[in-house]
Scaffold this motif. Structure first.
Motif, PDB file in Angstrom:
ATOM      1  N   ASP A 290       0.766  -1.159  -0.117  1.00  0.00           N
ATOM      2  CA  ASP A 290       0.091  -0.086   0.156  1.00  0.00           C
ATOM      3  C   ASP A 290       0.794   1.346   0.005  1.00  0.00           C
ATOM      4  OD1 ASP A 290      -1.953   2.046   0.613  1.00  0.00           O
ATOM      5  OD2 ASP A 290      -3.000   0.879   1.946  1.00  0.00           O
ATOM      6  N   ILE A 291       0.995   1.871  -0.981  1.00  0.00           N
ATOM      7  CA  ILE A 291       1.976   3.028  -1.466  1.00  0.00           C
ATOM      8  C   ILE A 291       1.376   3.993  -0.250  1.00  0.00           C
ATOM      9  CG2 ILE A 291       2.630   4.723  -2.890  1.00  0.00           C
ATOM     10  CD1 ILE A 291       2.751   2.809  -5.149  1.00  0.00           C
ATOM     11  N   SER A 292      -0.029   4.385  -0.288  1.00  0.00           N
ATOM     12  CA  SER A 292      -0.114   5.419   0.512  1.00  0.00           C
ATOM     13  C   SER A 292      -0.243   5.352   1.986  1.00  0.00           C
ATOM     14  CB  SER A 292      -1.808   5.957   0.271  1.00  0.00           C
ATOM     15  OG  SER A 292      -1.989   6.238  -1.286  1.00  0.00           O
ATOM     16  N   ALA A 293      -0.389   4.348   2.490  1.00  0.00           N
ATOM     17  CA  ALA A 293      -0.085   3.891   3.836  1.00  0.00           C
ATOM     18  C   ALA A 293       1.365   4.090   4.366  1.00  0.00           C
ATOM     19  CB  ALA A 293      -0.607   2.693   4.012  1.00  0.00           C
ATOM     20  N   VAL A 294       2.334   3.650   3.314  1.00  0.00           N
ATOM     21  CA  VAL A 294       3.873   3.598   3.714  1.00  0.00           C
ATOM     22  C   VAL A 294       3.875   5.129   3.720  1.00  0.00           C
ATOM     23  CG1 VAL A 294       6.055   3.259   3.189  1.00  0.00           C
ATOM     24  CG2 VAL A 294       4.179   1.399   2.917  1.00  0.00           C
ATOM     25  N   LEU A 295       3.767   5.837   2.823  1.00  0.00           N
ATOM     26  CA  LEU A 295       3.978   7.329   2.703  1.00  0.00           C
ATOM     27  C   LEU A 295       3.651   8.156   4.048  1.00  0.00           C
ATOM     28  CD1 LEU A 295       3.244   8.299  -1.115  1.00  0.00           C
ATOM     29  CD2 LEU A 295       5.528   8.633   0.013  1.00  0.00           C
ATOM     30  N   ARG A 296       2.314   7.766   4.132  1.00  0.00           N
ATOM     31  CA  ARG A 296       1.756   8.417   5.476  1.00  0.00           C
ATOM     32  C   ARG A 296       2.504   8.037   6.787  1.00  0.00           C
ATOM     33  NH1 ARG A 296      -3.306   6.790   3.275  1.00  0.00           N
ATOM     34  NH2 ARG A 296      -3.377   5.119   4.567  1.00  0.00           N
ATOM     35  N   ARG A 297       2.914   6.981   6.846  1.00  0.00           N
ATOM     36  CA  ARG A 297       3.769   6.323   8.151  1.00  0.00           C
ATOM     37  C   ARG A 297       5.025   6.933   8.038  1.00  0.00           C
ATOM     38  NH1 ARG A 297       3.927   1.030   7.059  1.00  0.00           N
ATOM     39  NH2 ARG A 297       6.385   0.746   6.537  1.00  0.00           N
ATOM     40  N   VAL A 298       5.859   7.106   6.968  1.00  0.00           N
ATOM     41  CA  VAL A 298       7.182   7.646   7.067  1.00  0.00           C
ATOM     42  C   VAL A 298       6.982   9.299   7.125  1.00  0.00           C
ATOM     43  CG1 VAL A 298       9.023   8.302   5.491  1.00  0.00           C
ATOM     44  CG2 VAL A 298       8.000   6.017   5.171  1.00  0.00           C
ATOM     45  N   GLU A 299       5.869   9.916   6.546  1.00  0.00           N
ATOM     46  CA  GLU A 299       5.643  11.387   6.781  1.00  0.00           C
ATOM     47  C   GLU A 299       5.524  11.374   8.387  1.00  0.00           C
ATOM     48  OE1 GLU A 299       3.432  15.252   5.331  1.00  0.00           O
ATOM     49  OE2 GLU A 299       3.055  13.273   4.333  1.00  0.00           O
ATOM     50  N   ALA A 300       4.618  10.794   9.007  1.00  0.00           N
ATOM     51  CA  ALA A 300       4.490  10.902  10.350  1.00  0.00           C
ATOM     52  C   ALA A 300       5.643  10.837  11.100  1.00  0.00           C
ATOM     53  CB  ALA A 300       3.470   9.948  10.961  1.00  0.00           C
ATOM     54  N   ASP A 301       6.649   9.639  10.878  1.00  0.00           N
ATOM     55  CA  ASP A 301       7.610   9.582  11.768  1.00  0.00           C
ATOM     56  C   ASP A 301       8.703  10.845  11.548  1.00  0.00           C
ATOM     57  OD1 ASP A 301       6.673   7.312  12.537  1.00  0.00           O
ATOM     58  OD2 ASP A 301       8.064   5.888  11.009  1.00  0.00           O
ATOM     59  N   TYR A 302       8.732  11.277  10.316  1.00  0.00           N
ATOM     60  CA  TYR A 302       9.935  12.420  10.033  1.00  0.00           C
ATOM     61  C   TYR A 302       9.625  13.767  10.216  1.00  0.00           C
ATOM     62  CZ  TYR A 302      13.031   8.450   8.734  1.00  0.00           C
ATOM     63  OH  TYR A 302      14.090   7.654   9.097  1.00  0.00           O
ATOM     64  N   ALA A 303       8.476  13.875   9.976  1.00  0.00           N
ATOM     65  CA  ALA A 303       7.996  15.169  10.070  1.00  0.00           C
ATOM     66  C   ALA A 303       7.726  15.972  11.215  1.00  0.00           C
ATOM     67  CB  ALA A 303       6.451  15.646   9.437  1.00  0.00           C
TER      68      ALA A 303
ATOM     69  N   LYS B  48      20.960   6.858   6.898  1.00  0.00           N
ATOM     70  CA  LYS B  48      19.724   7.362   6.599  1.00  0.00           C
ATOM     71  C   LYS B  48      19.075   6.506   5.674  1.00  0.00           C
ATOM     72  CE  LYS B  48      19.434  10.384  10.083  1.00  0.00           C
ATOM     73  NZ  LYS B  48      18.815  10.119  11.221  1.00  0.00           N
ATOM     74  N   THR B  49      19.767   6.271   4.920  1.00  0.00           N
ATOM     75  CA  THR B  49      19.002   5.249   3.685  1.00  0.00           C
ATOM     76  C   THR B  49      18.687   3.901   4.219  1.00  0.00           C
ATOM     77  OG1 THR B  49      20.603   6.301   1.923  1.00  0.00           O
ATOM     78  CG2 THR B  49      19.501   4.081   1.477  1.00  0.00           C
ATOM     79  N   GLU B  50      19.549   3.332   4.858  1.00  0.00           N
ATOM     80  CA  GLU B  50      19.326   2.055   5.484  1.00  0.00           C
ATOM     81  C   GLU B  50      18.143   2.081   6.557  1.00  0.00           C
ATOM     82  OE1 GLU B  50      21.447  -1.437   8.167  1.00  0.00           O
ATOM     83  OE2 GLU B  50      22.608   0.409   7.498  1.00  0.00           O
ATOM     84  N   GLU B  51      18.037   3.182   7.256  1.00  0.00           N
ATOM     85  CA  GLU B  51      16.815   3.468   8.210  1.00  0.00           C
ATOM     86  C   GLU B  51      15.609   3.565   7.716  1.00  0.00           C
ATOM     87  OE1 GLU B  51      17.639   6.697  11.606  1.00  0.00           O
ATOM     88  OE2 GLU B  51      15.863   7.501  10.385  1.00  0.00           O
ATOM     89  N   LEU B  52      15.759   4.640   6.318  1.00  0.00           N
ATOM     90  CA  LEU B  52      14.426   4.598   5.702  1.00  0.00           C
ATOM     91  C   LEU B  52      13.867   3.293   5.037  1.00  0.00           C
ATOM     92  CD1 LEU B  52      15.301   8.047   4.315  1.00  0.00           C
ATOM     93  CD2 LEU B  52      13.043   7.325   5.333  1.00  0.00           C
ATOM     94  N   LEU B  53      14.882   2.601   4.632  1.00  0.00           N
ATOM     95  CA  LEU B  53      14.515   1.361   3.853  1.00  0.00           C
ATOM     96  C   LEU B  53      13.820   0.326   4.598  1.00  0.00           C
ATOM     97  CD1 LEU B  53      17.504   0.723   1.278  1.00  0.00           C
ATOM     98  CD2 LEU B  53      14.935   1.401   0.720  1.00  0.00           C
ATOM     99  N   LYS B  54      14.243   0.134   6.001  1.00  0.00           N
ATOM    100  CA  LYS B  54      13.913  -0.530   7.063  1.00  0.00           C
ATOM    101  C   LYS B  54      12.405  -0.202   7.299  1.00  0.00           C
ATOM    102  CE  LYS B  54      18.037  -2.039   9.382  1.00  0.00           C
ATOM    103  NZ  LYS B  54      18.877  -1.700  10.730  1.00  0.00           N
ATOM    104  N   LYS B  55      12.144   1.214   7.363  1.00  0.00           N
ATOM    105  CA  LYS B  55      10.697   1.676   7.749  1.00  0.00           C
ATOM    106  C   LYS B  55       9.793   1.255   6.544  1.00  0.00           C
ATOM    107  CE  LYS B  55      11.897   5.599  10.844  1.00  0.00           C
ATOM    108  NZ  LYS B  55      11.169   4.916  11.920  1.00  0.00           N
ATOM    109  N   ILE B  56      10.198   1.368   5.498  1.00  0.00           N
ATOM    110  CA  ILE B  56       9.611   1.480   4.134  1.00  0.00           C
ATOM    111  C   ILE B  56       9.110  -0.284   3.866  1.00  0.00           C
ATOM    112  CG2 ILE B  56       9.424   1.561   1.726  1.00  0.00           C
ATOM    113  CD1 ILE B  56      11.444   3.858   1.877  1.00  0.00           C
ATOM    114  N   ARG B  57      10.016  -0.983   4.217  1.00  0.00           N
ATOM    115  CA  ARG B  57       9.900  -2.430   4.011  1.00  0.00           C
ATOM    116  C   ARG B  57       9.213  -3.240   4.943  1.00  0.00           C
ATOM    117  NH1 ARG B  57      15.749  -2.731   0.503  1.00  0.00           N
ATOM    118  NH2 ARG B  57      14.764  -1.801  -1.349  1.00  0.00           N
ATOM    119  N   SER B  58       9.147  -2.515   6.270  1.00  0.00           N
ATOM    120  CA  SER B  58       8.716  -3.208   7.325  1.00  0.00           C
ATOM    121  C   SER B  58       6.991  -3.447   7.300  1.00  0.00           C
ATOM    122  CB  SER B  58       8.759  -2.456   8.445  1.00  0.00           C
ATOM    123  OG  SER B  58       8.070  -1.293   8.456  1.00  0.00           O
ATOM    124  N   GLU B  59       6.585  -4.375   7.981  1.00  0.00           N
ATOM    125  CA  GLU B  59       4.945  -4.757   7.686  1.00  0.00           C
ATOM    126  C   GLU B  59       3.931  -3.522   8.215  1.00  0.00           C
ATOM    127  OE1 GLU B  59       3.892  -7.103   5.982  1.00  0.00           O
ATOM    128  OE2 GLU B  59       5.937  -7.611   5.275  1.00  0.00           O
ATOM    129  N   GLY B  60       4.632  -2.854   9.148  1.00  0.00           N
ATOM    130  CA  GLY B  60       3.543  -1.884   9.805  1.00  0.00           C
ATOM    131  C   GLY B  60       3.979  -0.893  10.662  1.00  0.00           C
TER     132      GLY B  60
END
Length: 451
Positions: free
Chosen positions: A377-390, A439-451
Motif C-alpha cells: 500500500d503506497i499511500s499507507a507507507v507514505l503516511r507512516r514515513v511522513e508521520a515519523d519524520y515530519a 539514513k538510507t538504511e534507516e528509511l528502507l527498514k521503515k519502508i519495507r517493514s510490515e507496519g
C-alpha cells in the motif's frame, strides 16, 4: 480491444497482445481526427515489431486524411526535431524505449513538439477507440518516405564549438538501439576518436535491452571504456532520448551530477537563466546553478511536467536525475545527443577529466541513487514515513512530487510509481556519506517493514 497500454504520458505494452497493427491503425485515425492534423511525421525504433506498427499507424492517419511523412528507423528526438523545425501538425514515434524486446509503444507530440499526455488528448484518443470508430477503407492522405537526419545533425552541432573540442577517445554504446545511426553522422563532423560498440540496430537486443539505469546492464560499457583506455564512455536507451556517462575507470556516473554539469555549461553563455530540476535529488543542482549565476526551479518529475514548467518560466534547461535533459532551443524537448555534446564541450573548455568534474560534487552532496521497494500500500507507507519524520526537529516537508523531507544536513524524497506497487527512495546529505548511508538504511527498514 485491449486499451491497458494507455498510460499518463505515452502508450506502451506487449506486442501483439496489447499493441498490434489494428491498435496502431486505430491510434493513427483517432490522433488525426482529434487534433485535426493534416501533416504528421512518424518514425520507429529498432524493435522487430516497429515497421509493422509504423505502417499501420500511417494507414490510420491517412484514413483520416492526414499526409504522412515517414522517417523510418530513428530516435524519438528526431521526431521532436521534425515536429518543431519542419512545421508538422504533429509527430508520433513508435518506440518501446528501454522496455523488454517484446514490448513497444507510441510517444506523441503536437505541432511545435508540444507533448501529448493524458491531460492533453491521450485519454481522449483512448476513449475514441473505446467508443468505436468507423475507419474508412480509403486512404485519403499521402505517404512519403524522407530522411531529416542531416538537418537534425546540423541542429545538434549548433549547441557546441566542435573546433574547440579536445581529441577525446570516447566509447559510445547504443546497446543495439538507434543511437548508432546518429553517432556515425556526428563522428564524421567531430575531432573525436569514437569507439562505437553494439552500434548496429538489432531488435533482438543480443547484448541485453538498452537500459543503463539497471546496474546489471552497465558491465559491457564499463569494460569497454577500460579496455579502450577511453577518456569517458557513453550509453543510451533504445530510442536515445537519454544518455548515460562513464568516467575513464568505467565508473557509472549518476545522472544527478550530470544535470549540474550541463546547467553549468549552458549558464556560461546564458548568465541569469532559469534551470528546472526534479525534486528527487536537489541540493547539488541548486548549488551549481546558483554558483554559475542561474536560478534553480523545482518541478514535479516527468517529461510533461518539466516541459510545461520550462515553457511557463522560459527556462533555458531542465534536467532529471533519470538522465532526461531538456533544452529551450530544442522546443523544450529532451535529447540524449545534445547532452553529451555539451558535456564534451565543458570538459574541453575546463581541461578537467569527467572524474575530476564530478568527484568534488559527489563528495559535497553524496546520494543513494534511486532505490525501489515493492510495497502493498503506497499511500499507507507514505503516511507512516511522513508521520515519523515530519515530527523531528528541523524537518521541512514538501509534496511537490511524493514526499520530500529536508533537515539541515540531509534530505530524502519518497515517491510512488504510477504503474506498479513500488516506492522510489532517494537520499542525499551535505558532505557526509556515512550519514547518507545510515539514513538510507534507516528509511528502507521503515519502508519495507510490515507496519
Amino acid at each position: 480491444m485491449n486499451l491497458s497500454g494507455f498510460k499518463a504520458y505515452d502508450i506502451r505494452g506487449k506486442y501483439p497482445s496489447t499493441l498490434n497493427e489494428e491498435m496502431a491503425r486505430q491510434i493513427g485515425y483517432a490522433y488525426a481526427r482529434h487534433f485535426g492534423a493534416k501533416r504528421v511525421v512518424i518514425g520507429h525504433d529498432a524493435r522487430l515489431s516497429g515497421p509493422a506498427l509504423y505502417h499501420a499507424l500511417a494507414d490510420g492517419l491517412r484514413a483520416a486524411g492526414a499526409d504522412v511523412t515517414g522517417t523510418g528507423m530513428c530516435g524519438t528526438e528526431e521526431i521532436y526535431y521534425a515536429a518543431f523545425a519542419k512545421n508538422f501538425d504533429g509527430g508520433i514515434m513508435v518506440t518501446g524505449s528501454h522496455n523488454p524486446a517484446d514490448e513497444n509503444g507510441f510517444k506523441m507530440v503536437r505541432g511545435g513538439a508540444v507533448p501529448v499526455s493524458g491531460d492533453s488528448g491521450l485519454f481522449t484518443i483512448r476513449d475514441r477507440i473505446a467508443e468505436g470508430q468507423n475507419i474508412p477503407a480509403q486512404l485519403k492522405g499521402s505517404f512519403t518516405e524522407a530522411s531529416l537526419r542531416d538537418e537534425y545533425v546540423e541542429h545538434l552541432l549548433s549547441y557546441v564549438h566542435p573546433e574547440s573540442f579536445k581529441r577525446f577517445r570516447i566509447v559510445a554504446d547504443p546497446g543495439n538501439g538507434c543511437a548508432g545511426l546518429v553517432i556515425k553522422k556526428l563522428a564524421d563532423r567531430l575531432p573525436l576518436n569514437i569507439e562505437l560498440i553494439h552500434g548496429e540496430p538489432d531488435g533482438t537486443f543480443p547484448n541485453g535491452v538498452p537500459n543503463p539505469l539497471l546496474p546489471e546492464n552497465r558491465a559491457l560499457t564499463s569494460r569497454a571504456v577500460r579496455e579502450c583506455k577511453a577518456d569517458f564512455g557513453l550509453a543510451w536507451d533504445g530510442d536515445f532520448d537519454r544518455c548515460f556517462f562513464y568516467d575513464a575507470e568505467g565508473r557509472f556516473i549518476e545522472g544527478y551530477y550530470i544535470v549540474g554539469m550541463i546547467a553549468e555549461a549552458l549558464l556560461k553563455r546564458h548568465h541569469g537563466a532559469k534551470i528546472i530540476h526534479d525534486p528527487r535529488l536537489t541540493w547539488n543542482t541548486q548549488d551549481v546553478v546558483r554558483r554559475a549565476g542561474g536560478v534553480p526551479i523545482e518541478s514535479k518529475t516527468g517529461h510533461a511536467f518539466i516541459k510545461e514548467r520550462m515553457r511557463a518560466e522560459d527556462a533555458l534547461y531542465g534536467g532529471e536525475m533519470s538522465a532526461h535533459h531538456y533544452f529551450r532551443n530544442f522546443a523544450y524537448c529532451d535529447s540524449g545527443m545534445i547532452s553529451w555534446l555539451l558535456v564534451t564541450q565543458l570538459l574541453s573548455d575546463s581541461g578537467k577529466t569527467l572524474a575530476e568534474c564530478v568527484n568534488y560534487r559527489i563528495s559535497a552532496f553524496p546520494c543513494s541513487g534511486e532505490i525501489n521497494s515493492r510495497v502493498d500500500d503506497i499511500s499507507a507507507v507514505l503516511r507512516r514515513v511522513e508521520a515519523d519524520y515530519a515530527a523531528l526537529p528541523g524537518a521541512e516537508v514538501t509534496h511537490v512530487d511524493g514526499l520530500s523531507v529536508a533537515f539541515p544536513d540531509w534530505r530524502f524524497n519518497l515517491r510512488g510509481s504510477n504503474t506498479e506497487p513500488v516506492l522510489r527512495l532517494n537520499v542525499e546529505s551535505r558532505g557526509n556519506r556515512a550519514l547518507m548511508e545510515e539514513k538510507t538504511e534507516e528509511l528502507l527498514k521503515k519502508i519495507r517493514s510490515e507496519g
